[in-house]
Design a protein around this motif. Structure first.
Motif, PDB file in Angstrom:
ATOM      1  N   ILE A  19      -3.727   1.947  -2.856  1.00 36.41           N
ATOM      2  CA  ILE A  19      -3.375   3.184  -2.170  1.00 36.41           C
ATOM      3  C   ILE A  19      -4.411   3.522  -1.107  1.00 36.41           C
ATOM      4  N   LEU A  20      -3.986   4.325  -0.153  1.00 32.80           N
ATOM      5  CA  LEU A  20      -4.876   5.064   0.731  1.00 32.80           C
ATOM      6  C   LEU A  20      -4.615   6.538   0.487  1.00 32.80           C
ATOM      7  N   LEU A  21      -5.595   7.372   0.735  1.00 31.64           N
ATOM      8  CA  LEU A  21      -5.397   8.819   0.687  1.00 31.64           C
ATOM      9  C   LEU A  21      -5.280   9.350   2.103  1.00 31.64           C
ATOM     10  N   ARG A  22      -4.183  10.053   2.366  1.00 31.24           N
ATOM     11  CA  ARG A  22      -4.021  10.672   3.682  1.00 31.24           C
ATOM     12  C   ARG A  22      -4.691  12.037   3.684  1.00 31.24           C
ATOM     13  N   VAL A  23      -5.505  12.273   4.692  1.00 33.17           N
ATOM     14  CA  VAL A  23      -6.207  13.546   4.808  1.00 33.17           C
ATOM     15  C   VAL A  23      -5.846  14.222   6.123  1.00 33.17           C
ATOM     16  N   THR A  24      -6.011  15.540   6.138  1.00 34.79           N
ATOM     17  CA  THR A  24      -5.887  16.294   7.388  1.00 34.79           C
ATOM     18  C   THR A  24      -7.307  16.646   7.833  1.00 34.79           C
ATOM     19  N   PRO A  25      -7.786  15.943   8.847  1.00 33.08           N
ATOM     20  CA  PRO A  25      -9.211  16.051   9.199  1.00 33.08           C
ATOM     21  C   PRO A  25      -9.575  17.267  10.034  1.00 33.08           C
ATOM     22  N   GLY A  26      -8.586  18.088  10.397  1.00 29.99           N
ATOM     23  CA  GLY A  26      -8.895  19.261  11.203  1.00 29.99           C
ATOM     24  C   GLY A  26      -9.025  18.963  12.676  1.00 29.99           C
ATOM     25  N   ILE A  27      -8.419  17.861  13.110  1.00 31.09           N
ATOM     26  CA  ILE A  27      -8.442  17.476  14.523  1.00 31.09           C
ATOM     27  C   ILE A  27      -7.017  17.541  15.047  1.00 31.09           C
TER      28      ILE A  27
ATOM     29  N   THR B  57       0.835  -1.195   0.000  1.00 34.40           N
ATOM     30  CA  THR B  57       0.000   0.000   0.000  1.00 34.40           C
ATOM     31  C   THR B  57       0.866   1.239   0.000  1.00 34.40           C
ATOM     32  N   ILE B  58       0.568   2.156  -0.901  1.00 36.39           N
ATOM     33  CA  ILE B  58       1.208   3.475  -0.881  1.00 36.39           C
ATOM     34  C   ILE B  58       0.178   4.460  -0.345  1.00 36.39           C
ATOM     35  N   ILE B  59       0.561   5.182   0.693  1.00 29.70           N
ATOM     36  CA  ILE B  59      -0.351   6.153   1.307  1.00 29.70           C
ATOM     37  C   ILE B  59      -0.049   7.505   0.688  1.00 29.70           C
ATOM     38  N   VAL B  60      -0.918   7.909  -0.243  1.00 31.34           N
ATOM     39  CA  VAL B  60      -0.691   9.099  -1.066  1.00 31.34           C
ATOM     40  C   VAL B  60      -1.011  10.346  -0.262  1.00 31.34           C
ATOM     41  N   ASP B  61      -0.079  11.308  -0.326  1.00 32.41           N
ATOM     42  CA  ASP B  61      -0.139  12.465   0.565  1.00 32.41           C
ATOM     43  C   ASP B  61      -0.597  13.749  -0.124  1.00 32.41           C
ATOM     44  N   ASN B  62      -0.442  13.863  -1.448  1.00 27.42           N
ATOM     45  CA  ASN B  62      -0.692  15.135  -2.118  1.00 27.42           C
ATOM     46  C   ASN B  62      -0.919  14.922  -3.611  1.00 27.42           C
ATOM     47  N   PHE B  63      -1.336  15.979  -4.306  1.00 26.02           N
ATOM     48  CA  PHE B  63      -1.651  15.880  -5.727  1.00 26.02           C
ATOM     49  C   PHE B  63      -0.414  15.603  -6.577  1.00 26.02           C
ATOM     50  N   TYR B  64       0.716  16.164  -6.184  1.00 26.57           N
ATOM     51  CA  TYR B  64       1.955  15.905  -6.914  1.00 26.57           C
ATOM     52  C   TYR B  64       2.266  14.411  -6.916  1.00 26.57           C
ATOM     53  N   GLU B  65       2.131  13.782  -5.766  1.00 25.36           N
ATOM     54  CA  GLU B  65       2.407  12.353  -5.667  1.00 25.36           C
ATOM     55  C   GLU B  65       1.390  11.541  -6.459  1.00 25.36           C
ATOM     56  N   LEU B  66       0.147  11.962  -6.423  1.00 23.39           N
ATOM     57  CA  LEU B  66      -0.891  11.260  -7.170  1.00 23.39           C
ATOM     58  C   LEU B  66      -0.565  11.273  -8.663  1.00 23.39           C
ATOM     59  N   GLN B  67      -0.098  12.430  -9.151  1.00 21.87           N
ATOM     60  CA  GLN B  67       0.281  12.546 -10.560  1.00 21.87           C
ATOM     61  C   GLN B  67       1.513  11.707 -10.873  1.00 21.87           C
ATOM     62  N   LEU B  68       2.505  11.783  -9.991  1.00 27.11           N
ATOM     63  CA  LEU B  68       3.757  11.055 -10.193  1.00 27.11           C
ATOM     64  C   LEU B  68       3.507   9.550 -10.219  1.00 27.11           C
TER      65      LEU B  68
END
Length: 429
Positions: A149-157, A123-134
């Motif tokens: 993949i998983l998408l890492r999010v910043t949930p505001g907590i 599993t690659i945990i994708v952090d940003n749009f640049y990485e998603l494109q790459l």
């Protein structure tokens, strides 16, 4: 942290006398109680199994990454997280099953991602749009290849922890922002690429957390995000990864919860939710809580400075080069005299290192019996981030690492030599 002693009253680690370890392997020295590592992994797993919830306990190996540690994790059926090509390479050298590896990081290079794809990282945990494109570009070169993949999010907590180790708030370098719509856009992009298998979502709210409230909150928030993805994109999640950050006891003032309490809070929150999809697998990423309490650092006492009216300075043969945490973000520890770890303290000293920095203070208030040059002092609960953040500052070699289990000690990382310090140097003249 419980103190184990032998008939002589000496500190023992994994059934071995700490004074013997210091004599056999010299100081400064990192020592790990392997049984304690195994027990903590098993404690996390036991709660999931009792709750009959699909899960993965993924060891966050940035806390301590060596071949030996990856081998123990594999023996215990753990997944592991890596955050660099170097950690991935070390896991490969340990023959760790690549399908059980997750690759984190906010700025993975093209080379690192290609290495991960070639290695078969699960599993690659994708952090940003640049990485998603790459990642999309790299996969396009081999049209028959897929990557989970998983998408890492910043949930505001934001967890109640030091600013340097708090990562779930909106103002963070990690992850796709939720409130601005970045996370939904990222999910849409990932689902539009047939070579990407989006398994679910990931968040990490910080480290050294003592309350379940943050994990209940992030679980609820992630479920709301997944429900939105389901309703708007038709996405059915397989994985909900709530990260790690479970606190441990460094000093008497710390009051961490048992591992089971965190897991039970997460699972209870998940089971109580009304979801439009089947219960996803729950992944957690403990690092510090697995290796922190299992680790000890042994030092030899050297010089002492007494100034009337001030706390004495007691210097040891290591310091900020082998444990930068006190200088970096004021981390606190406790220490004992290895020859008499249960003896009453008779003085309050500053336990300092040998490095040429006034801030090289391992413990500002170390309550110890009187020490003499040559005495062995053990600093407790140092298993996380000491070795992994160690440096050659002042051109000091990094210490050795010893694993101890069932009364047997084994060297798992050799002590660096002076020759090691110059092996990559090249003469100018």
């Amino acid at each position: 942290m419980s103190i184990q002693t032998n008939a002589a009253g000496h500190l023992t680690i994994g059934g071995v006398d700490a004074l013997t370890l210091a004599q056999d392997y010299q100081t400064p020295l990192y020592v790990y109680d392997v049984e304690a590592i195994r027990n903590q992994i098993r404690a996390f797993k036991a709660v999931f199994e009792a709750q009959a919830v699909p899960y993965a306990v993924s060891y966050a190996s940035k806390a301590f990454a060596t071949i030996a540690m990856y081998q123990v994790a594999a023996q215990e059926g753990c997944h592991v997280d890596v955050v660099s090509g170097g950690e991935l390479y070390t896991a490969q050298q340990a023959d760790f099953p690549m399908a059980d590896v997750s690759f984190h990081g906010n700025n993975k290079s093209r080379e690192e991602l290609q290495t991960a794809l070639n290695a078969g990282v699960g599993t690659i945990i994708v952090d940003n749009f640049y990485e998603l494109q790459l990642l999309g570009e790299l996969l396009a070169a081999t049209p028959d290849r897929h990557q989970a993949i998983l998408l890492r999010v910043t949930p505001g907590i934001s967890a109640h922890t030091h600013a340097y180790i708090s990562t779930g708030q909106v103002d963070s370098k990690f992850g796709f922002d939720v409130d601005s719509g970045q996370a939904l856009t990222a999910a849409r992009q990932a689902l539009s690429n047939p070579q990407l298998d989006l398994l679910g979502i990931h968040a990490h709210i910080g480290s050294q957390i003592f309350s379940v409230a943050g994990f209940e909150g992030v679980t609820t928030k992630l479920l709301a995000i997944l429900t939105q993805w389901h309703d708007e994109l038709g996405f059915v999640p397989q994985v909900l990864n709530v990260g790690g950050g479970f606190g441990i006891r460094y000093t008497k003032e710390d009051t961490p919860l048992p591992a089971a309490d965190f897991v039970e809070a997460i699972v209870t929150t998940l089971k109580q939710a009304k979801l439009p999809f089947a219960l996803p697998a729950v992944w957690i990423e403990p690092g510090r809580s697995i290796v922190g309490p299992a680790g000890y650092q042994l030092y030899s006492v050297g010089s002492r400075k007494d100034v009337p009216g001030l706390r004495p300075f007691v210097a040891v043969d290591g310091g900020m080069g082998d444990n930068i945490r006190p200088a970096l973000y004021q981390a606190e520890y406790e220490a004992v005299k290895a020859a008499e770890p249960t003896a009453a303290a008779t003085e309050d000293v500053r336990l300092v290192g040998k490095y040429c920095e006034s801030g090289d203070i391992l413990i500002d208030h170390a309550h110890l019996p009187k020490t003499q040059p040559g005495d062995i002092v053990a600093v407790l609960a140092t298993g996380a981030y000491g070795y992994s953040m160690a440096s050659n500052y002042n051109r000091n070699p990094r210490p050795a690492v010893v694993f101890v289990e069932n009364g047997q000690a084994k060297l798992v990382v050799a002590r660096e030599t002076y020759a090691d310090l110059t092996q990559n140097d090249r003469p100018y003249i």
